[in-house]
Enzyme design. Structure first.
Site, short mmCIF file in Angstrom:
data_model
loop_
_atom_site.label_atom_id
_atom_site.label_comp_id
_atom_site.label_asym_id
_atom_site.label_seq_id
_atom_site.Cartn_x
_atom_site.Cartn_y
_atom_site.Cartn_z
N PHE A 1 1.70 -10.77 -3.60
CA PHE A 1 1.10 -9.88 -2.60
C PHE A 1 -0.09 -10.52 -1.93
O PHE A 1 -0.72 -11.42 -2.49
CB PHE A 1 0.67 -8.58 -3.29
CG PHE A 1 1.86 -7.74 -3.69
CD1 PHE A 1 2.30 -6.70 -2.89
CD2 PHE A 1 2.58 -8.04 -4.84
CE1 PHE A 1 3.41 -5.95 -3.22
CE2 PHE A 1 3.70 -7.30 -5.19
CZ PHE A 1 4.11 -6.25 -4.39
N CYS A 2 -0.43 -10.03 -0.75
CA CYS A 2 -1.61 -10.47 -0.03
C CYS A 2 -2.80 -10.30 -0.97
O CYS A 2 -2.93 -9.22 -1.55
CB CYS A 2 -1.79 -9.62 1.23
SG CYS A 2 -3.33 -9.86 2.09
N PRO A 3 -3.69 -11.27 -1.16
CA PRO A 3 -3.80 -12.55 -0.45
C PRO A 3 -3.16 -13.73 -1.17
O PRO A 3 -3.47 -14.88 -0.84
CB PRO A 3 -5.32 -12.74 -0.40
CG PRO A 3 -5.77 -12.22 -1.74
CD PRO A 3 -4.84 -11.08 -2.07
N GLY A 4 -2.26 -13.49 -2.11
CA GLY A 4 -1.69 -14.56 -2.93
C GLY A 4 -1.14 -15.76 -2.17
O GLY A 4 -1.59 -16.89 -2.38
N ASP B 1 5.43 -10.85 1.68
CA ASP B 1 4.43 -9.80 1.92
C ASP B 1 4.19 -9.67 3.43
O ASP B 1 4.63 -10.50 4.21
CB ASP B 1 3.11 -10.11 1.20
CG ASP B 1 2.34 -11.21 1.89
OD1 ASP B 1 2.90 -12.31 2.05
OD2 ASP B 1 1.20 -10.98 2.29
#
Lengths: 80, 140
Positions: free
Chosen positions: A17-20, A44
């Site tokens: 997921f953001c910011p991954g 994402d």
């Protein structure tokens, strides 16, 4: 076009997921060589907007984004 | 003069629905090459006691009916924990994490009682001086 670009390294951040995905890209870019082309696979909704913006700010080269089956393939070249 | 490339964040709450945005917003700071100063106070600080970060599972009282659903989706979608997201951001960027001296004194905590991600115990005056120099200051 994107299809002709030779990718040096692919980051499979699908399911992250953001910011991954963006943070993974920053990590990989740091250790990459100038000229390396990195593809980030992400599923994402933030990355396809964040990554081009970051690339411009960080003065790297944004090659493009292609939307595939349920994910995006975002390609960036390390130029500095 | 405030610096647009600096962000200061006060972390007051220690619930998972607040700690997630802290780590995500701090990551956004890193993406934008900002220096980020994080001041942990009250419940926010208690969440950084040794062994605590991965145990946090409470949701703010106002949204507590969402807690089971939130924990379920986090687990089901294998979302990185807020703490791992923060550790990663700190490793990649210019993030400084401070413990509020007043809270530490109140609960008899010293630097060794906190996770190593906490850099220093500082007073409010020093933190507000940082906030004064930051283009952005958030209270979470």
């Amino acid at each position: 076009m994107i299809g002709n670009v030779e990718v040096t390294r692919e980051i499979d951040a699908r399911g992250s997921f953001c910011p991954g995905p963006m943070m993974e890209l920053i990590r990989v870019i740091r250790s990459a060589q100038i000229g390396d082309v990195i593809a980030v696979l992400s599923s994402d909704q933030g990355s396809k907007r964040d990554i081009p913006k970051w690339t411009a700010k960080a003065n790297q080269e944004f090659i493009g984004v292609e939307t595939l089956d349920g994910y995006d393939r975002i390609i960036v070249k390390k130029v500095r | 003069m405030s610096d647009q490339n600096r962000m200061s964040i006060v972390v007051f709450d220690g619930t998972i629905d607040k700690l997630f945005p802290v780590s995500i917003i701090a990551s956004g700071g890193v993406m934008n090459d900002m220096r980020v100063d994080i001041f942990l106070t009250f419940w926010g600080l208690l969440a950084f006691r040794k062994g605590e970060p991965y145990k946090v599972s409470k949701v703010s009282k106002d949204y507590e009916e969402w807690a089971p659903e939130m924990m379920r989706v986090l687990q089901e979608k294998k979302v990185s924990s807020w703490y791992d997201t923060l550790l990663q951001a700190k490793e990649l960027g210019d993030i400084h994490i401070y413990a509020c001296a007043m809270t530490a004194d109140l609960f008899d905590l010293s630097k060794e009682d906190f996770e190593p991600v906490v850099d220093e115990i500082i007073g409010v005056g020093e933190f507000i001086a940082m906030a004064q120099e930051s283009g952005t200051t958030l209270y979470i």
